[in-house]
Design an enzyme around this catalytic site. Structure first.
Site, PDB file in Angstrom:
ATOM      1  N   ASP A  64      -8.151   0.952   0.212  1.00 45.90           N
ATOM      2  CA  ASP A  64      -6.805   1.533   0.235  1.00 45.90           C
ATOM      3  C   ASP A  64      -6.788   2.528   1.395  1.00 45.90           C
ATOM      4  OD1 ASP A  64      -4.511   3.072  -0.154  1.00 45.90           O
ATOM      5  OD2 ASP A  64      -4.601   2.856  -2.334  1.00 45.90           O
ATOM      6  N   TYR A 157      11.250   5.890   5.911  1.00 51.39           N
ATOM      7  CA  TYR A 157      10.506   4.779   6.541  1.00 51.39           C
ATOM      8  C   TYR A 157      10.605   4.910   8.062  1.00 51.39           C
ATOM      9  CZ  TYR A 157       8.985   0.137   8.000  1.00 51.39           C
ATOM     10  OH  TYR A 157       8.331  -0.895   8.631  1.00 51.39           O
ATOM     11  N   GLY A 188      11.361  -6.211  14.816  1.00 56.74           N
ATOM     12  CA  GLY A 188      12.545  -6.147  13.953  1.00 56.74           C
ATOM     13  C   GLY A 188      12.247  -6.942  12.687  1.00 56.74           C
ATOM     14  N   GLU A 193       6.144 -10.337   2.933  1.00 56.99           N
ATOM     15  CA  GLU A 193       6.340  -9.739   1.601  1.00 56.99           C
ATOM     16  C   GLU A 193       6.972  -8.344   1.712  1.00 56.99           C
ATOM     17  OE1 GLU A 193       2.643  -9.957  -0.597  1.00 56.99           O
ATOM     18  OE2 GLU A 193       2.447 -12.079  -0.150  1.00 56.99           O
ATOM     19  N   PHE A 194       7.288  -7.954   2.944  1.00 53.00           N
ATOM     20  CA  PHE A 194       7.800  -6.607   3.224  1.00 53.00           C
ATOM     21  C   PHE A 194       8.970  -6.202   2.312  1.00 53.00           C
ATOM     22  CE2 PHE A 194      10.756  -3.905   5.647  1.00 53.00           C
ATOM     23  CZ  PHE A 194       9.943  -2.858   6.035  1.00 53.00           C
TER      24      PHE A 194
HETATM   25  P1  NDP Z   1       3.492  -7.441   3.937  1.00 53.25           P
HETATM   26  O1  NDP Z   1       3.971  -6.711   2.730  1.00 53.25           O
HETATM   27  O2  NDP Z   1       3.558  -8.920   3.920  1.00 53.25           O
HETATM   28  O3  NDP Z   1       2.005  -6.986   4.296  1.00 53.25           O
HETATM   29  C1  NDP Z   1       1.627  -5.635   4.228  1.00 53.25           C
HETATM   30  C2  NDP Z   1       0.114  -5.539   4.256  1.00 53.25           C
HETATM   31  O4  NDP Z   1      -0.257  -4.153   4.202  1.00 53.25           O
HETATM   32  C3  NDP Z   1      -0.529  -6.224   3.058  1.00 53.25           C
HETATM   33  O5  NDP Z   1      -1.662  -6.928   3.496  1.00 53.25           O
HETATM   34  C4  NDP Z   1      -0.947  -5.074   2.165  1.00 53.25           C
HETATM   35  O6  NDP Z   1      -2.127  -5.421   1.446  1.00 53.25           O
HETATM   36  C5  NDP Z   1      -1.251  -3.993   3.209  1.00 53.25           C
HETATM   37  N1  NDP Z   1      -1.199  -2.651   2.628  1.00 53.25           N
HETATM   38  C6  NDP Z   1      -0.129  -2.003   2.125  1.00 53.25           C
HETATM   39  N2  NDP Z   1      -0.501  -0.805   1.633  1.00 53.25           N
HETATM   40  C7  NDP Z   1      -1.848  -0.716   1.829  1.00 53.25           C
HETATM   41  C8  NDP Z   1      -2.810   0.266   1.522  1.00 53.25           C
HETATM   42  N3  NDP Z   1      -2.481   1.412   0.913  1.00 53.25           N
HETATM   43  N4  NDP Z   1      -4.100   0.041   1.867  1.00 53.25           N
HETATM   44  C9  NDP Z   1      -4.450  -1.114   2.477  1.00 53.25           C
HETATM   45  N5  NDP Z   1      -3.587  -2.074   2.791  1.00 53.25           N
HETATM   46  C10 NDP Z   1      -2.293  -1.881   2.464  1.00 53.25           C
HETATM   47  O7  NDP Z   1       4.368  -6.862   5.143  1.00 53.25           O
HETATM   48  P2  NDP Z   1       4.310  -7.103   6.727  1.00 53.25           P
HETATM   49  O8  NDP Z   1       3.284  -8.072   7.100  1.00 53.25           O
HETATM   50  O9  NDP Z   1       5.694  -7.347   7.152  1.00 53.25           O
HETATM   51  O10 NDP Z   1       3.908  -5.631   7.198  1.00 53.25           O
HETATM   52  C11 NDP Z   1       2.847  -5.365   8.097  1.00 53.25           C
HETATM   53  C12 NDP Z   1       3.231  -4.180   8.967  1.00 53.25           C
HETATM   54  O11 NDP Z   1       4.351  -4.553   9.773  1.00 53.25           O
HETATM   55  C13 NDP Z   1       3.665  -2.925   8.215  1.00 53.25           C
HETATM   56  O12 NDP Z   1       3.119  -1.805   8.877  1.00 53.25           O
HETATM   57  C14 NDP Z   1       5.178  -2.934   8.353  1.00 53.25           C
HETATM   58  O13 NDP Z   1       5.732  -1.646   8.275  1.00 53.25           O
HETATM   59  C15 NDP Z   1       5.322  -3.535   9.735  1.00 53.25           C
HETATM   60  N6  NDP Z   1       6.613  -4.104  10.041  1.00 53.25           N
HETATM   61  C16 NDP Z   1       7.148  -5.101   9.263  1.00 53.25           C
HETATM   62  C17 NDP Z   1       8.380  -5.632   9.601  1.00 53.25           C
HETATM   63  C18 NDP Z   1       9.058  -6.653   8.765  1.00 53.25           C
HETATM   64  O14 NDP Z   1      10.287  -6.844   8.930  1.00 53.25           O
HETATM   65  N7  NDP Z   1       8.351  -7.382   7.909  1.00 53.25           N
HETATM   66  C19 NDP Z   1       9.091  -5.205  10.807  1.00 53.25           C
HETATM   67  C20 NDP Z   1       8.442  -4.151  11.530  1.00 53.25           C
HETATM   68  C21 NDP Z   1       7.244  -3.653  11.179  1.00 53.25           C
HETATM   69  P3  NDP Z   1      -2.446  -5.040  -0.078  1.00 53.25           P
HETATM   70  O15 NDP Z   1      -1.139  -4.947  -0.805  1.00 53.25           O
HETATM   71  O16 NDP Z   1      -3.314  -6.180  -0.530  1.00 53.25           O
HETATM   72  O17 NDP Z   1      -3.175  -3.753   0.013  1.00 53.25           O
HETATM   73  C1  8X3 Z   2      10.839  -3.295   9.318  1.00 49.61           C
HETATM   74  C2  8X3 Z   2      12.011  -3.477  10.184  1.00 49.61           C
HETATM   75  O1  8X3 Z   2      14.504  -3.113  10.343  1.00 49.61           O
HETATM   76  O2  8X3 Z   2      13.632  -4.307   8.384  1.00 49.61           O
HETATM   77  O3  8X3 Z   2       9.998  -2.340   9.874  1.00 49.61           O
HETATM   78  O4  8X3 Z   2      13.280  -1.935   8.594  1.00 49.61           O
HETATM   79  S1  8X3 Z   2      13.422  -3.167   9.327  1.00 49.61           S
END
Ligand code: NDP
Ligand code: 8X3
Length: 256
Positions: A64, A157, A188, A193-194
């Site tokens: 974590d 965020y 963007g 799973e975001f």
């Molecule tokens: P997902 O939810 O699909 O993946 C997020 C990953 O982060 C998972 O592998 C999760 O693993 C891990 N994670 C979250 N919290 C923790 C923690 N406390 N310790 C270790 N691992 C952690 O989302 P995305 O792939 O979209 O997100 C990846 C990154 O991209 C993030 O930083 C997000 O803010 C950024 N981002 C995403 C966008 C989007 O639209 N999807 C756009 C812009 C940026 P687990 O739960 O197994 O710990």
């Molecule tokens: C995620 C991009 O615009 O969905 O970082 O918040 S947005």
């Protein structure tokens, strides 16, 4: 040629998962971190099942990133050849909730700040000294368009991702002298799973975020990271902002 080592945080899903696959195809050995160990094991299986990635050596750790103690004990337990990390991808992160700050859930704020900002700092603080000692290494921080523009109800965020942008610039300023590269990647809307995480498992609400336009997918971001890590040694890509064509600015999506 000797193989390179990449550490990817948040490799159990989305952008981190796609990045791990891409790096294995490029010939990296992988240190993969997330909290969900079973997801990391599934990724390891997928890597070993694919002829393009089967040669990648893989080290998994359930960590974590909010816990400096967990990060330090993971790092101290790493066998020494694995400590020569060439590439750190600080990807683990999340959004929780979407509401006015004056109605915000303080626990959501803590989770976002602790993961997106403090987790990235803890990981970088732990890994960077060995890169400095070797005089080489590359750190890629996954920020967001939310770290370039503020959108309605995104307040905290966005704050965490503005912090990632500033920290990335600070790192570059302080690490260039040691021969290291630092890159910020700012996507963007990417369907991962975001939004399910943001809306506490509400899949229907999450689905609506991506309706009526062609969102980015995790592989689009992995492809950009591939470009970044395959430049010549003297070239650093400082900053990339990657958007769906239909999302001209953070808070506006043109839906069909
Ligand atoms: P997902 O939810 O699909 O993946 C997020 C990953 O982060 C998972 O592998 C999760 O693993 C891990 N994670 C979250 N919290 C923790 C923690 N406390 N310790 C270790 N691992 C952690 O989302 P995305 O792939 O979209 O997100 C990846 C990154 O991209 C993030 O930083 C997000 O803010 C950024 N981002 C995403 C966008 C989007 O639209 N999807 C756009 C812009 C940026 P687990 O739960 O197994 O710990
Ligand atoms: C995620 C991009 O615009 O969905 O970082 O918040 S947005």
């Amino acid at each position: 040629m000797s193989r390179k080592i990449a550490l990817v945080t948040g490799a159990s899903s989305g952008i981190g998962y796609a990045t791990a696959l891409m790096l294995a195809r490029l010939g990296y050995d992988l240190i993969l971190l997330a909290r969900r160990q079973e997801r990391l094991q599934a990724l390891q299986l997928a890597l070993s099942d694919n002829p393009e990635t089967v040669n990648a050596q893989v080290y998994l750790a359930a960590v974590d990133v909010r816990s400096l103690e967990e990060i330090e004990s993971f790092y101290n337990a790493l066998p020494s050849p694995w400590k020569s990390i060439d590439l750190l991808v600080n990807n683990a992160g999340l959004a929780k909730g979407l509401s006015k700050f004056y109605e915000g859930d303080v626990d959501h704020w803590e989770q976002m700040i602790d993961t997106n900002v403090k987790g990235l700092l803890y990981m970088s603080r732990t890994v960077t000294p060995d890169m400095i000692a070797r005089g080489s290494g590359h750190i890629i921080n996954i920020g967001s368009i939310a770290g370039k523009e503020v959108y309605d109800n995104g307040n905290v965020y966005c704050g965490t991702k503005f912090a990632v942008d500033a920290i990335t610039k600070g790192m570059r300023l302080e690490l260039a002298v040691h021969g290291l590269k630092v890159t910020g990647i700012h996507p963007g809307a990417v369907e991962t799973e975001f939004s399910v995480v943001r809306f506490d498992g509400d899949e229907e609400r999450a689905q609506k975020v991506y309706e009526g336009f062609d969102n980015l997918v995790a592989e689009d971001i992995a492809e950009a990271i591939e470009f970044v890590v395959t430049r010549k040694p003297h070239v650093n890509i400082n900053d990339l902002v990657i958007m769906p064509q239909a999302q001209a600015v953070a808070g506006v999506i043109i839906r069909k």
